[in-house]
Write a protein that holds these residues in place. Structure first.
Motif, PDB file in Angstrom:
ATOM      1  N   THR A  37      -1.524   6.689   6.255  1.00 10.13           N
ATOM      2  CA  THR A  37      -1.529   5.545   7.179  1.00 10.13           C
ATOM      3  C   THR A  37      -0.521   4.497   6.730  1.00 10.13           C
ATOM      4  N   ALA A  38      -0.248   4.439   5.420  1.00 10.29           N
ATOM      5  CA  ALA A  38       0.736   3.484   4.899  1.00 10.29           C
ATOM      6  C   ALA A  38       2.142   3.770   5.421  1.00 10.29           C
ATOM      7  N   LEU A  39       2.397   4.995   5.834  1.00 11.24           N
ATOM      8  CA  LEU A  39       3.727   5.367   6.331  1.00 11.24           C
ATOM      9  C   LEU A  39       4.016   4.813   7.720  1.00 11.24           C
ATOM     10  N   TRP A  40       2.971   4.472   8.486  1.00 11.44           N
ATOM     11  CA  TRP A  40       3.210   4.062   9.875  1.00 11.44           C
ATOM     12  C   TRP A  40       2.429   2.833  10.310  1.00 11.44           C
ATOM     13  N   PHE A  41       1.376   2.497   9.634  1.00 16.08           N
ATOM     14  CA  PHE A  41       0.521   1.412  10.096  1.00 16.08           C
ATOM     15  C   PHE A  41       0.207   0.418   8.986  1.00 16.08           C
ATOM     16  N   GLY A  42      -0.459   0.917   7.985  1.00 14.63           N
ATOM     17  CA  GLY A  42      -0.825   0.072   6.860  1.00 14.63           C
ATOM     18  C   GLY A  42      -1.674   0.852   5.876  1.00 14.63           C
ATOM     19  N   ARG A  43      -1.724   0.333   4.688  1.00 13.75           N
ATOM     20  CA  ARG A  43      -2.547   1.001   3.677  1.00 13.75           C
ATOM     21  C   ARG A  43      -3.940   0.399   3.688  1.00 13.75           C
ATOM     22  N   TRP A  44      -4.892   1.178   3.251  1.00 15.14           N
ATOM     23  CA  TRP A  44      -6.254   0.672   3.181  1.00 15.14           C
ATOM     24  C   TRP A  44      -6.879   1.095   1.867  1.00 15.14           C
ATOM     25  N   LEU A  56      -7.769  -3.268   5.047  1.00 11.41           N
ATOM     26  CA  LEU A  56      -6.529  -2.728   5.591  1.00 11.41           C
ATOM     27  C   LEU A  56      -5.431  -3.769   5.478  1.00 11.41           C
ATOM     28  N   GLN A  57      -4.288  -3.344   4.948  1.00 12.61           N
ATOM     29  CA  GLN A  57      -3.129  -4.224   4.903  1.00 12.61           C
ATOM     30  C   GLN A  57      -2.129  -3.771   5.963  1.00 12.61           C
ATOM     31  N   MET A  58      -1.833  -4.672   6.892  1.00 11.84           N
ATOM     32  CA  MET A  58      -0.897  -4.386   7.977  1.00 11.84           C
ATOM     33  C   MET A  58       0.527  -4.539   7.431  1.00 11.84           C
ATOM     34  N   LEU A  59       1.129  -3.441   7.059  1.00 12.33           N
ATOM     35  CA  LEU A  59       2.420  -3.470   6.384  1.00 12.33           C
ATOM     36  C   LEU A  59       3.590  -3.875   7.273  1.00 12.33           C
ATOM     37  N   GLU A  61       3.403  -6.166   9.832  1.00 12.57           N
ATOM     38  CA  GLU A  61       3.129  -7.465  10.467  1.00 12.57           C
ATOM     39  C   GLU A  61       3.628  -8.577   9.557  1.00 12.57           C
ATOM     40  N   LYS A  62       3.941  -9.709  10.148  1.00  8.26           N
ATOM     41  CA  LYS A  62       4.430 -10.859   9.388  1.00  8.26           C
ATOM     42  C   LYS A  62       3.411 -11.239   8.305  1.00  8.26           C
ATOM     43  N   GLY A  63       3.883 -11.335   7.086  1.00 10.33           N
ATOM     44  CA  GLY A  63       3.037 -11.707   5.960  1.00 10.33           C
ATOM     45  C   GLY A  63       2.193 -10.566   5.415  1.00 10.33           C
ATOM     46  N   GLN A  64       2.269  -9.396   6.021  1.00 13.38           N
ATOM     47  CA  GLN A  64       1.497  -8.229   5.610  1.00 13.38           C
ATOM     48  C   GLN A  64       0.031  -8.583   5.316  1.00 13.38           C
ATOM     49  N   PRO A  65      -0.687  -9.117   6.326  1.00 10.66           N
ATOM     50  CA  PRO A  65      -2.054  -9.583   6.091  1.00 10.66           C
ATOM     51  C   PRO A  65      -3.046  -8.449   5.829  1.00 10.66           C
ATOM     52  N   TRP A  66      -4.116  -8.806   5.140  1.00 11.96           N
ATOM     53  CA  TRP A  66      -5.237  -7.898   4.887  1.00 11.96           C
ATOM     54  C   TRP A  66      -6.356  -8.246   5.863  1.00 11.96           C
ATOM     55  N   SER A  67      -7.071  -7.243   6.329  1.00 10.46           N
ATOM     56  CA  SER A  67      -8.216  -7.441   7.216  1.00 10.46           C
ATOM     57  C   SER A  67      -9.339  -6.497   6.808  1.00 10.46           C
ATOM     58  N   ASP A  68     -10.565  -6.931   7.067  1.00  6.69           N
ATOM     59  CA  ASP A  68     -11.716  -6.054   6.888  1.00  6.69           C
ATOM     60  C   ASP A  68     -11.889  -5.218   8.146  1.00  6.69           C
ATOM     61  N   VAL A  69     -12.047  -3.918   7.967  1.00  5.08           N
ATOM     62  CA  VAL A  69     -12.208  -2.998   9.089  1.00  5.08           C
ATOM     63  C   VAL A  69     -13.536  -2.262   8.914  1.00  5.08           C
ATOM     64  N   ARG A  70     -14.399  -2.409   9.905  1.00  7.86           N
ATOM     65  CA  ARG A  70     -15.697  -1.721   9.874  1.00  7.86           C
ATOM     66  C   ARG A  70     -15.552  -0.381  10.586  1.00  7.86           C
ATOM     67  N   ILE A  71     -16.003   0.665   9.925  1.00  4.75           N
ATOM     68  CA  ILE A  71     -15.981   1.999  10.519  1.00  4.75           C
ATOM     69  C   ILE A  71     -17.288   2.174  11.282  1.00  4.75           C
ATOM     70  N   GLU A  72     -17.190   2.145  12.604  1.00  5.06           N
ATOM     71  CA  GLU A  72     -18.389   2.251  13.440  1.00  5.06           C
ATOM     72  C   GLU A  72     -18.839   3.691  13.631  1.00  5.06           C
ATOM     73  N   ALA A  73     -17.876   4.603  13.743  1.00  5.69           N
ATOM     74  CA  ALA A  73     -18.199   6.021  13.914  1.00  5.69           C
ATOM     75  C   ALA A  73     -17.071   6.854  13.340  1.00  5.69           C
ATOM     76  N   CYS A  74     -17.435   7.985  12.767  1.00  4.60           N
ATOM     77  CA  CYS A  74     -16.439   8.901  12.217  1.00  4.60           C
ATOM     78  C   CYS A  74     -17.001  10.305  12.311  1.00  4.60           C
ATOM     79  N   ALA A  75     -16.365  11.129  13.122  1.00  8.96           N
ATOM     80  CA  ALA A  75     -16.733  12.535  13.268  1.00  8.96           C
ATOM     81  C   ALA A  75     -15.465  13.354  13.036  1.00  8.96           C
ATOM     82  N   ALA A  76     -15.155  13.570  11.760  1.00 13.11           N
ATOM     83  CA  ALA A  76     -13.920  14.270  11.384  1.00 13.11           C
ATOM     84  C   ALA A  76     -13.933  15.683  11.953  1.00 13.11           C
ATOM     85  N   PRO A  77     -12.814  16.158  12.406  1.00 11.67           N
ATOM     86  CA  PRO A  77     -11.509  15.528  12.594  1.00 11.67           C
ATOM     87  C   PRO A  77     -11.237  15.119  14.046  1.00 11.67           C
TER      88      PRO A  77
END
Length: 157
Positions: A37-44, A56-59, A61-77
């Protein structure tokens, strides 16, 4: 020349799709593994899983801000639903991956609290999803200036 926008609105849902000549597992890795994800969006960082929060760090975006991301659902893949809040509002995003023959279809959906936000948000997601395509194909990353404001009118129809 600006890339052509592909997304649309369905009610307040912003929907954008992309196809990949790859297995669903390969595309899943590109949207869930931090080094990819760091290659295209941001690292987490953090422990991922349904109900958990990662940072998650938005690589790109201006200032490369960090945000908290809640995983609501995950059914890999096949399905990932995340939510976050930042200075621009509340974000709820659902990614669905479907294997069709040798291709994987990615369907991105963001529920917008206000449909008029699409003019700002749509071009940004077009950009990021094209960044995903470029990163997967080993191509140069696109420039955000090719997406916004050029695609804004498409999403305000």
């Amino acid at each position: 020349m600006s890339p052509k926008p592909t997304g649309h609105l369905d009610g307040n849902d912003l929907i954008i799709e992309r196809s990949f000549a790859a297995s669903v597992d390969e595309v899943w890795a590109s949207v869930t593994q931090p080094e990819k994800t760091a290659l295209w969006f941001g690292r987490w960082e953090g422990e991922a899983g349904p109900g958990k929060v990662v940072r998650l760090q938005m690589l790109h975006e201006k200032g490369q801000p960090w945000s908290d991301v809640r995983i609501e659902a995950c059914a890999a893949p096949h399905r990932l639903v995340v939510a976050m809040k930042d200075d621009y509002g509340d974000w709820r995003i659902e990614l669905t991956l479907t294997q069709i023959g040798a291709e994987t279809q990615l369907r991105f959906v963001q529920a917008l609290s206000d449909r008029t936000m699409a003019g700002e948000v749509g071009p940004g997601w077009e950009y990021y999803l094209d960044m995903l395509v470029a990163a997967r194909e080993g191509k140069p990353l696109p420039s955000f200036g090719d997406y916004y404001p050029a695609q804004k009118a498409h999403y305000l129809k």
